[in-house]
Design an enzyme around this catalytic site. Structure first.
Site, PDB file in Angstrom:
ATOM      1  N   SER A  43       0.703  -1.097   0.004  1.00 51.30           N
ATOM      2  CA  SER A  43      -0.055   0.021   0.045  1.00 51.30           C
ATOM      3  C   SER A  43       0.726   1.092   0.061  1.00 51.30           C
ATOM      4  O   SER A  43       0.605   2.268  -0.774  1.00 51.30           O
ATOM      5  CB  SER A  43      -0.965  -0.028   1.186  1.00 51.30           C
ATOM      6  OG  SER A  43      -0.102  -0.175   2.341  1.00 51.30           O
ATOM      7  N   ALA A  56       3.971   1.788  -1.212  1.00 50.45           N
ATOM      8  CA  ALA A  56       4.615   1.965  -2.609  1.00 50.45           C
ATOM      9  C   ALA A  56       3.636   2.532  -3.563  1.00 50.45           C
ATOM     10  O   ALA A  56       3.929   3.199  -4.372  1.00 50.45           O
ATOM     11  CB  ALA A  56       5.330   0.917  -2.813  1.00 50.45           C
ATOM     12  N   ASP A  66       9.087  -3.515  -3.564  1.00 48.81           N
ATOM     13  CA  ASP A  66       7.605  -2.929  -3.496  1.00 48.81           C
ATOM     14  C   ASP A  66       7.502  -2.002  -4.874  1.00 48.81           C
ATOM     15  O   ASP A  66       6.532  -2.015  -5.519  1.00 48.81           O
ATOM     16  CB  ASP A  66       7.350  -2.432  -2.303  1.00 48.81           C
ATOM     17  CG  ASP A  66       6.918  -3.484  -1.223  1.00 48.81           C
ATOM     18  OD1 ASP A  66       7.141  -4.846  -1.413  1.00 48.81           O
ATOM     19  OD2 ASP A  66       6.445  -3.230  -0.259  1.00 48.81           O
TER      20      ASP A  66
HETATM   21  O1  PMV Z   1       6.147  -3.674   3.103  1.00 48.61           O
HETATM   22  P1  PMV Z   1       5.930  -5.256   2.773  1.00 48.61           P
HETATM   23  O2  PMV Z   1       5.035  -5.910   3.699  1.00 48.61           O
HETATM   24  O3  PMV Z   1       5.373  -5.263   1.440  1.00 48.61           O
HETATM   25  O4  PMV Z   1       7.353  -5.821   2.790  1.00 48.61           O
HETATM   26  C1  PMV Z   1       8.425  -5.460   1.962  1.00 48.61           C
HETATM   27  C2  PMV Z   1       9.377  -6.571   1.364  1.00 48.61           C
HETATM   28  C3  PMV Z   1      10.399  -6.744   2.562  1.00 48.61           C
HETATM   29  O5  PMV Z   1      11.300  -7.673   2.016  1.00 48.61           O
HETATM   30  C4  PMV Z   1       9.964  -7.122   4.030  1.00 48.61           C
HETATM   31  C5  PMV Z   1      11.164  -5.307   2.596  1.00 48.61           C
HETATM   32  C6  PMV Z   1      11.971  -4.825   1.330  1.00 48.61           C
HETATM   33  O6  PMV Z   1      12.255  -3.606   1.179  1.00 48.61           O
HETATM   34  O7  PMV Z   1      12.059  -5.727   0.610  1.00 48.61           O
END
Ligand code: PMV
Length: 348
Positions: free
Chosen positions: A124, A126, A168
């Site tokens: 959400s 990003a 993301d």
């Molecule tokens: O923010 P999320 O829950 O979509 O997680 C992102 C993925 C991670 O590997 C945990 C963090 C990253 O920056 O790659």
């Protein structure tokens, strides 16, 4: 290296109405590689176009009061006196865009309608940043190439995650499944005819907190860290082959093995474990958490014909909502967004 693509913006100012800009982006789900991607492994993610965010940007004035309709989110960018709010990532992305366009001092009011549940590992923050930058670009009649858009969203993500890998930012702007490694995204071939069921635990997770916890765990035991990261790399290579050849049972096992690694890294919870077990009992090939964990969502791989049964089982086990994504609908993205060169990766 991916060559930049011109992003189309939909300018919506009219001769009669107030000038405004519009922008959109969508959710994403990480199939494999969350957390380990921050430490140099590849990761695999796919877009979720049915969960989207629509942003509208208007020029603001110093001292102006932003009106946010019920069920929407909003922020003011470019106003040093505006109150800090939870949308700091998108605001930072927009302020960086204004700075790069030589529009420092311009105030932009951004209001967003977001289908993506917040803090559930579905991207959400990003997606909001991507939609907001597109809306402000539209407002100012700018075109943004894909690599620049990625960089701007990443500026916001560094605030939201502490240290963001970029997966993301890439996946919420991509048209199809991607393999992401050290700042570079490549389109992934999908020859798999199955379904992915996403189940929301209903528990918000903090990416920043989870990423910091994993870093502590890895730093604490460098030998274990090397083993976990090397195993993660092997699993992800195997998964890319399974996706291409359509080997769902093997991919399901990879997901379960990756879930074990994530549990070892401390980001699973009893609630997540219960949902994973419920999906398996209902006949799923495999299941794991998706995103940062410590709440958020679980992703299960099933035969298409079993998706309803698996989804119902996940709800009975406590999921507050579920979404089903047929893998054959995941078409390849010609040029997924990523940094202009791998030097921009955040791999240590
Ligand atoms: O923010 P999320 O829950 O979509 O997680 C992102 C993925 C991670 O590997 C945990 C963090 C990253 O920056 O790659």
């Amino acid at each position: 290296m991916n060559s930049p693509v011109r992003e189309r913006t939909e300018r919506s100012s009219t001769a009669t109405g107030p000038v405004r800009g519009v922008g959109r982006a969508h959710a994403k789900a990480i199939l494999l590689g969350e957390h380990t991607v921050v430490h140099g492994t590849p990761a695999i993610a796919f877009p979720l176009p049915t969960l989207s965010v629509r942003a509208i940007a208007r020029p603001g004035a110093p001292g102006g009061v932003l009106e946010i309709p019920e069920g929407h989110f909003g922020f003011v960018a470019g106003n040093p006196n505006a109150a800090e709010n939870t949308l700091s990532g998108p605001r930072v992305a927009v302020e960086e865009a204004l700075r790069r366009w030589g529009l420092t001092g311009q105030i932009a009011e951004v209001v967003m309608e977001c289908d993506i549940p917040l803090a559930r590992g579905l991207g959400s923050s990003a997606a909001c940043a991507g939609a907001a930058v597109r809306a402000v670009a539209d407002l100012h009649g700018r075109t943004v190439d894909a690599a620049t858009l990625y960089e701007l969203v990443q500026c916001g993500e560094q605030v939201a995650h502490g240290r963001a890998s970029g997966i993301d930012a890439s996946a919420v702007l991509a048209d199809g499944p991607i393999r992401f490694h050290e700042g570079t995204a490549t389109a992934l071939d999908i020859g798999l005819d199955a379904a992915l069921v996403i189940a929301d635990t209903g528990v918000p997770g903090s990416t920043q907190h989870a990423v910091a916890g994993v870093r502590r765990t890895l730093d604490h035991d460098p030998r274990a860290a090397r083993r976990v990261l090397s195993r993660a790399g092997e699993l992800i290579s195997g998964a890319a082959a399974d996706l291409s050849t359509g080997n769902a049972p093997s991919l399901g096992q990879v997901m379960l093995d990756f879930q074990d690694l994530l549990a070892e890294l401390g980001v699973s919870t009893p609630h997540i474990d219960t949902l994973v077990a419920a999906a398996l009992d209902a006949g799923a090939y495999g299941a794991k958490l998706t995103g940062a964990g410590l709440g958020g969502c679980v992703l299960a791989l099933t035969e298409t014909g079993d998706a309803r049964t698996v989804s119902a089982a996940l709800r009975r086990a406590g999921a507050v909502q579920t979404w089903t994504v047929p893998t054959r609908g995941l078409r390849s993205s010609a040029q997924p967004p990523s940094a202009p060169t791998s030097e921009h990766g955040v791999n240590p």
